[in-house]
Design a protein around this motif. Structure first.
Motif, PDB file in Angstrom:
ATOM      1  N   ARG A 112       0.597   3.731  -2.439  1.00 42.90           N
ATOM      2  CA  ARG A 112       0.402   5.630  -2.294  1.00 42.90           C
ATOM      3  C   ARG A 112       1.915   6.503  -3.562  1.00 42.90           C
ATOM      4  O   ARG A 112       1.029   7.788  -3.691  1.00 42.90           O
ATOM      5  N   ILE A 148      -0.252   6.663  -6.799  1.00 45.79           N
ATOM      6  CA  ILE A 148      -1.341   6.776  -6.936  1.00 45.79           C
ATOM      7  C   ILE A 148      -2.059   7.572  -8.397  1.00 45.79           C
ATOM      8  O   ILE A 148      -2.980   6.813  -8.610  1.00 45.79           O
ATOM      9  N   GLN A 149      -1.296   8.455  -8.499  1.00 38.52           N
ATOM     10  CA  GLN A 149      -2.007   8.632 -10.107  1.00 38.52           C
ATOM     11  C   GLN A 149      -1.800   8.092 -10.669  1.00 38.52           C
ATOM     12  O   GLN A 149      -2.311   7.899 -12.378  1.00 38.52           O
ATOM     13  N   LEU A 182       0.881  -1.027   0.435  1.00 40.39           N
ATOM     14  CA  LEU A 182       0.123  -0.070  -0.035  1.00 40.39           C
ATOM     15  C   LEU A 182       0.625   1.294   0.043  1.00 40.39           C
ATOM     16  O   LEU A 182       0.626   2.554  -0.505  1.00 40.39           O
ATOM     17  N   ASN A 183       2.135   1.321   0.387  1.00 36.82           N
ATOM     18  CA  ASN A 183       3.076   2.174   0.375  1.00 36.82           C
ATOM     19  C   ASN A 183       2.947   2.491  -0.453  1.00 36.82           C
ATOM     20  O   ASN A 183       3.827   4.028  -0.973  1.00 36.82           O
ATOM     21  N   LEU A 187      -4.011   0.286  -5.601  1.00 36.55           N
ATOM     22  CA  LEU A 187      -4.589   0.017  -4.639  1.00 36.55           C
ATOM     23  C   LEU A 187      -5.602  -1.234  -4.167  1.00 36.55           C
ATOM     24  O   LEU A 187      -5.577  -1.538  -2.514  1.00 36.55           O
ATOM     25  N   PHE A 188      -6.262  -1.470  -4.615  1.00 34.98           N
ATOM     26  CA  PHE A 188      -7.522  -1.970  -4.051  1.00 34.98           C
ATOM     27  C   PHE A 188      -6.753  -3.511  -4.210  1.00 34.98           C
ATOM     28  O   PHE A 188      -7.992  -4.436  -3.631  1.00 34.98           O
ATOM     29  N   PRO A 219      -3.578   3.454 -10.048  1.00 36.88           N
ATOM     30  CA  PRO A 219      -4.789   3.084  -9.216  1.00 36.88           C
ATOM     31  C   PRO A 219      -5.178   2.200  -8.180  1.00 36.88           C
ATOM     32  O   PRO A 219      -5.341   1.940  -8.033  1.00 36.88           O
TER      33      PRO A 219
END
Lengths: 317, 320, 331
Positions: free
Chosen positions: A261, A264-265, A257-258, A271-272, A268
């Motif tokens: 982050r 993220i742009q 998850l880090n 992330l899920f 994405p």
């Protein structure tokens, strides 16, 4: 099970109802109650699937999770990579599978540690009472005075960021809870125990103590185990997220998850995967815990709730 | 002496012992690490002279109990040492950053209360209806997601896709109070939601069960038989009773939140206690680790005691 | 004594609860009248529907499971069933007031006693806070609370059980209701306190001319206080008569059973008490025949075949019993 006896008086049927309980072991009844709870069963199923998937990770994982393949980096989900790839071209799906092994193992070990240490402490405190009890409980209170994550961060920070230190830290933090519960039950059972021991000469009081106490505390411990298991998973994820737990390149839900982050742009989808798996794991453990609590509490057993008279009479008379 | 006063004194008297254990733990952890603390703090490339000098400065040449004693006496005088990396007194760092974390925690709780009071009441009135299940479902969702994961999701949806909020920007929160309302409070919103989501779920369940319990009490039936209108029954007769355990829980959670801000501060670059502590951990800055952990632990202890006091204050039955 | 003005006319009141297991007919078609200033007693066992009927009149039955229907509940000329929520709330506490069984739990623990009294005054009489507070002090004095000016700001837990019941009475009578319903109001109190509370209510009743409905299972209270008595069993009104008639000329098997089961001062010490055997019937799926049949000592064959209806025994004395019990009458 309701037993109706009818007697004919000269003017009509006089019916008395008695309720009999068939002798069934608590375990069987609890098992039935649990399966009636749909959320709990769903949780159990989900958790089993997660565990199986993690155990089989080496077998079913399409890629080795740490293999770097820079040509494939940051690709969105596709048929080759079910959940896409990360910055280093590693397959997200495989990382999730292996990450599961770490998270679930951490949860299990943390809880085992806490139980193995906390239960004896509680037993000793409750059994011997007096000053021993006082000192031990003050010690436990002191540990409870730390917000859990903080203590874990401090311990890991000082001892060094390593998954083993994480387990140790989280385990230590969870000990007081178990100690308290066990102590409470021990205290209340202890009074009875001495009386019984006096009567049944020859049976070692320790043996009575252990069997009686354990029977009492099983339900509260079981629930605490699930709660702490869920909390440990979240805590491990948090610590890894902050860089204090799993070190790269080891896969870990929090660690991933880090990375998600950072990108993220652009990516994405990173992330899920971890978010959903963490949520499923925690949710299922929570539901299982709720289900277990209700299953082991005689007051909520639905087998007894078929009597028409009682509840309503209280309401309306 | 009234019961309440003696109970209070009893609780306060336990503090020194608890603090003793807390400080011993922190102290012990640092000093039983293998390796030389100074060496670890400074890294490998310092000269032996510098190392020796620092050892003396940090009293590491004295016996362990003496070191502990020195540390405690210094602490009681307000001297928590200096950060190795930043060369600032630790106490001043705490004074600067604690309020920021407090504001974050407070806004998280404000959000939590804002949501949980109406939803808790509605859930209680319409218990076991679809509304109730729906709200409880959302509550469980909030409980099961780690706060940083929620933060990332929120950022993704609101900052990147919808572009409603800036991604970071609370750094300026600490100093400026000017600018539009949106500028002052805007940056708070996402972190507050992320941090407060779990607490919202807990408080909502608590309020719901508390309300259900209160609404089945005899005195509510009396109020109805007096012809008191429905809103007054809820807002005055019921809430006043039902909120008692909730308020106590809020006090406890306030202390708890201070220890949890670390992940949120990290994501949103908020210069509070958590972020500073994290940096200190990464840099092996022991004075900061020691001092900050102590400060947060003390706050947590006091928050719990205040929760106890609040409970006795709020329930008139526990006065005598 | 004849009472001229009718205060409350209950016509075929039915309160049914729709539950998962069936329809509970808690009150199944009862009819009675109350006149201005009258004292009427409602006696019956737990589950007889006596409390539910009172709550139904007050409009306090929760409407999902419960359903209240009647040909009419006419209070002071107005049909209560036709009123909307707002209007009904005006009646509750203002025109008809109720006091309940357990004084320890009937008052809100976090609100001052004076405030709770003043609340009724503010709602029904529109008094200002200061005026209501002064009136609350007067009311506390009226019900016999010493040091009322100081006590008005106290909380309920600072009062004993008997005193709390007095506060309840103060609240109930604060707005001058025409009907006071006392639902087992003395059951939870010590005997001596019971006597005090009963005296208090009696005195206030004489002073204000309020009608009082005493719901109780205690025949002693009935005997001492009431002008008329309604006997309820299994949701039905089985006998309604003056208090003298009930005790000396019972016309229903249940009333007879009750009278036989209590000790009487004018009886031979050697006479045995005859308890009523069995338990009250399940109210779900109850038959239309006399509900007391299985437990009745004086039942006849006709009881097992004919559905009971209200029949007149004498002036002002009605019953649903199918058996003639005149041979059991005393005197």
């Amino acid at each position: 099970m309701v037993d109706s006896k009818s007697r004919m008086t000269s003017f009509g049927k006089l019916t008395t109802e008695t309720i009999k309980f068939r002798e069934r072991s608590t375990l069987v009844i609890a098992g039935r109650e649990f399966t009636r709870n749909r959320a709990a069963t769903a949780g159990l199923v989900a958790m089993t699937i997660l565990v199986v998937l993690s155990l089989l990770a080496p077998v079913i994982s399409p890629y080795v999770p740490i293999t770097i393949n820079l040509r494939e980096k940051l690709k969105p989900p596709s048929w080759e990579h079910y959940l896409g790839t990360d910055y280093f071209g590693r397959d997200v799906f495989s990382r999730l599978l292996y990450g599961g092994r770490i998270s679930l193992t951490v949860g299990l070990l943390v809880v085992t540690f806490a139980v193995l240490i906390g239960v004896p402490i509680g037993l000793t405190a409750g059994f011997f009472g007096g000053r021993v009890d006082n000192i031990l409980m003050r010690l436990m209170d002191a540990f409870l005075s730390f917000p859990p994550l903080l203590l874990a961060v401090a311990i890991v920070g000082i001892l060094g960021p390593d998954i083993q230190n994480v387990m140790l830290a989280l385990g230590i933090v969870r000990v007081p809870v178990f100690a308290r519960i066990v102590r409470g039950s021990t205290l209340s059972v202890r009074e009875e125990v001495y009386i019984k021991a006096a009567k049944s000469i020859g049976v070692h009081p320790l043996r009575i103590a252990i069997s009686h106490i354990l029977r009492n505390i099983v339900s509260s411990i079981v629930v605490q185990i699930t709660v702490n298991f869920a909390a440990a998973i979240i805590a491990e994820a948090s610590l890894s997220f902050l860089g204090l737990g799993s070190q790269p390149p080891d896969p870990s839900w929090g660690r991933d998850l880090n990375e998600a982050r950072r990108y993220i742009q652009d990516a994405p989808w990173l992330l899920f995967g971890p978010v959903v798996t963490i949520m499923i794991a925690v949710l299922s453990v929570n539901y299982i815990g709720d289900g277990l609590r209700d299953a082991l509490d005689p007051r909520s057993w639905r087998t007894w709730q078929n009597k028409k008279s009682t509840g309503l009479q209280e309401q309306i008379s | 002496m009234s019961n309440r006063l003696s109970y209070l004194i009893h609780r306060l008297a336990q503090i020194p012992f608890v603090l003793f254990v807390v400080t011993i733990t922190i102290f012990g952890l640092i000093h039983v690490t293998p390796g030389d603390p100074i060496q670890i703090m400074l890294g490998m490339e310092t000269s032996p002279d510098a190392v020796a000098k620092l050892r003396q400065q940090y009293h590491l040449d004295k016996s362990l109990p003496k070191q502990y004693f020195i540390w405690i006496t210094n602490t009681l005088q307000g001297d928590l040492g200096e950060s190795i990396r930043l060369n600032q007194p630790v106490t001043r760092m705490i004074a600067d950053r604690f309020p920021i974390s407090l504001k974050l925690a407070a806004s998280a709780l404000a959000f939590a209360l804002l949501i949980c009071i109406p939803t808790g009441i509605i859930s209680a009135i319409r218990r076991n209806s679809s509304t109730d299940y729906f709200l409880s479902g959302i509550a469980i969702f909030g409980l099961s997601i780690p706060n940083f994961a929620l933060a990332l999701l929120l950022i993704f949806v609101f900052s990147i896709k919808l572009e409603w909020f800036p991604i970071t920007g609370i750094g300026s929160m600490a100093t400026k109070m000017e600018g539009s309302l949106w500028q002052t409070f805007g940056p708070y919103i996402l972190p507050a939601i992320a941090l407060g989501a779990q607490q919202t779920a807990i408080l909502q369940r608590l309020l719901r069960s508390s309300m259900i319990d209160v609404l089945s009490q005899d005195y509510i039936r009396t109020a109805r038989s007096k012809g008191v209108p429905g809103w007054a029954i809820l807002a005055i007769h019921a809430l006043k009773n039902a909120l008692i355990p909730v308020v106590t829980m809020v006090a406890i959670q306030f202390g708890y939140l201070i220890g949890i801000t670390i992940t949120i501060e990290y994501i949103f670059a908020i210069p509070g206690m958590g972020l500073t502590l994290l940096n200190a951990v990464v840099n092996r800055d022991f004075p900061v680790i020691q001092g900050f952990t102590l400060a947060i632990a003390i706050f947590f202890i006091f928050a719990n005691i205040i929760a106890d006091i609040l409970y006795t204050l709020l329930d008139p039955r526990i006065r005598y | 004594m004849s009472f001229k003005t009718s205060l409350l006319q209950v016509k075929k009141l039915k309160t049914h609860f729709h539950t998962q297991d069936g329809v509970v007919k808690a009150v199944d078609g009862i009819s009675f009248d109350i006149y201005e200033g009258q004292t009427i007693g409602v006696v019956g066992e737990s589950g007889s529907g006596k409390s539910v009927s009172a709550l139904s009149i007050m409009g306090l039955i929760p409407s999902p499971p419960g359903k209240v229907s009647a040909e009419g509940i006419i209070f002071e000329g107005q049909d209560l069933l036709g009123l909307n929520d707002n209007q009904m709330r005006g009646v509750r506490g203002g025109k008809i007031a109720m006091i309940f069984q357990d004084p320890m739990t009937s008052l809100n623990p976090v609100l001052k006693v004076g405030w709770q009294i003043a609340e009724s005054l503010r709602i029904h009489l529109g008094m200002s806070s200061s005026k209501a507070r002064r009136r609350a002090i007067e009311l506390l004095k009226m019900v016999g609370i010493p040091l009322a000016e100081d006590r008005v700001d106290d909380f309920p837990h600072q009062f004993s059980g008997g005193m709390r019941q007095r506060v309840m009475i103060a609240i109930a009578l604060s707005c001058g209701p025409r009907l006071l319903i006392a639902d087992e109001a003395t059951t939870a109190l010590d005997v001596t306190i019971q006597a005090q509370i009963i005296d208090l209510v009696n005195r206030l009743q004489r002073e204000t001319g309020t009608a009082v409905m005493w719901i109780t299972h205690d025949l002693g209270i009935i005997a001492g206080l009431c002008d008329r008595v309604n006997v309820m069993y299994a949701g039905r009104l089985v006998e309604s008569a003056s208090v003298e008639d009930i005790f000396y000329r019972p016309a229903h098997g249940y009333t007879l059973g009750l009278l036989r089961s209590i000790p009487r001062l004018d009886e031979d010490q050697k006479t045995r008490l005859v308890p009523i055997e069995g338990t009250p019937p399940d109210l779900i799926g109850i038959s239309a025949l006399c509900p007391f049949l299985p437990r009745c000592q004086v039942a006849k064959e006709v009881c097992a075949t004919q559905i009971p209806e209200v029949r007149r025994v004498a002036e002002g004395h009605n019953t649903t019993c199918l058996v003639d019990l005149r041979s059991y009458w005393r005197e």
